[in-house]
Design an enzyme around this catalytic site. Sequence first.
Site, short mmCIF file in Angstrom:
data_model
loop_
_atom_site.label_atom_id
_atom_site.label_comp_id
_atom_site.label_asym_id
_atom_site.label_seq_id
_atom_site.Cartn_x
_atom_site.Cartn_y
_atom_site.Cartn_z
N SER A 186 0.83 -1.21 0.00
CA SER A 186 0.00 0.00 0.00
C SER A 186 0.86 1.25 0.00
O SER A 186 0.62 2.20 -0.76
CB SER A 186 -0.93 0.01 1.23
OG SER A 186 -1.70 -1.15 1.30
N ASP A 187 1.87 1.28 0.86
CA ASP A 187 2.77 2.42 0.93
C ASP A 187 3.50 2.65 -0.39
O ASP A 187 3.55 3.76 -0.92
CB ASP A 187 3.83 2.20 2.02
CG ASP A 187 3.29 2.45 3.42
OD1 ASP A 187 2.33 3.22 3.55
OD2 ASP A 187 3.84 1.87 4.37
N THR A 188 4.09 1.60 -0.91
CA THR A 188 4.89 1.75 -2.12
C THR A 188 4.03 2.05 -3.34
O THR A 188 4.45 2.78 -4.24
CB THR A 188 5.76 0.51 -2.38
OG1 THR A 188 4.94 -0.67 -2.36
CG2 THR A 188 6.83 0.36 -1.30
#
Length: 394
Positions: free
Chosen positions: A164-166
């Site tokens: 999700s972050d990347t």
Amino acid sequence: MNSKTLPLAKYTVLDLSIARAGPTAVRMLADWGADVIRIESPVEGDIAGKRHGPDSQNLHRNKRSLCLNLKSPEGLKIFMDLVKKADVVVENFRVDVKHRLGVDYEAVKQVNPQIIYASISGFGQQGPYANRAAVDQVIQGMSGLMSITGEPNQGPMRAGIAVSDTSAGMFLGQGILLAVLHREHTGEGQWVHTSLLESMLSKMDFQAARYTMNGEVAGQEGNNHPTLSPMGVFDTSDGLVNLAASTNKMFNAFCKIMNATELEINEDYKNVEGRLKNREKLWQLVNEITKQYSTSEMVEKLNSVGLPCGPINTIDEAFADEQVQFLKLTKQATHTELGDFDLLRSPINLSEFQHSASFDKPGPDLGEHSLEILTELDYSTEQIEQLRKNGAFS
């Protein structure tokens, strides 16, 4: 390769981001030549002593660090002086924080109308969850990713990376470049923003489209492809192998190279629909074939007829792979305390720019470039010393 020749060399980026999503976006800009100034809080310090660890060095290579107290009037003024000369500001604070600090888009735009202001939040800049905190795993759960990951009936499973972050970082990086192109044509700056939730739902891709178009709610399929067969993980005599033989052409090629005449003539497996309907029995039959051969034999056989097939590597095995070695996916960084070490390079390849052998800079120490950056702003030695005494920077 001189970093000044890189595509983004004329742009200055002020990086207010923390954690992983924002830094992922900024890393792409830094790798392609942007002058990235990482604005860090004295309070943050060296969180848990990890500044010299792999995660921080991976996220923050090719950046400079200015340790700035944005809560002080002098520190905020320094930031706004930087804004006057900058092209991009990137932040991933919780929605209300940037307003409290006075570094929100409207405030920054007053100083530099052409600024590109880029934001990542957990759930979006507005809406019922806008002020909630978010971390990658929470978004993996809320987006549906965990519900389709793992073996059936074994409960939800997180992906092994911060997807999700990347994902949010990559989408924001793309958005920044779109805004840069728009400004090149119009002279106009703008606010670019995305969120972990938006990015992860987009990453759900065809699984999400199955629902939006047809109301299908996908479940866990383990290592099998959710809509194609045979495609997944199969046993070999010495381990496991991934293979794909799902189209008619691919399935027939598989049957021929593996001498599986009984599969080739079986009416249940004549087409894509039949192979999917009878996938469990087909998996068993294919598995009986694959486990008679070693993984390397399967890889050689299937690739020889154009069928995707590969081993399931551990991370060290992945980096030892001859294709990975050929691609030279790592570059050297040199740090005054850590010495020389390797990090992953940008996966983007441009024909006009060969990858250099080393990174321009390792991940910076806290405030490592503060004096250098303030000097570039034409602050005098006396001004800099007074600002230090007042706690505006360190």
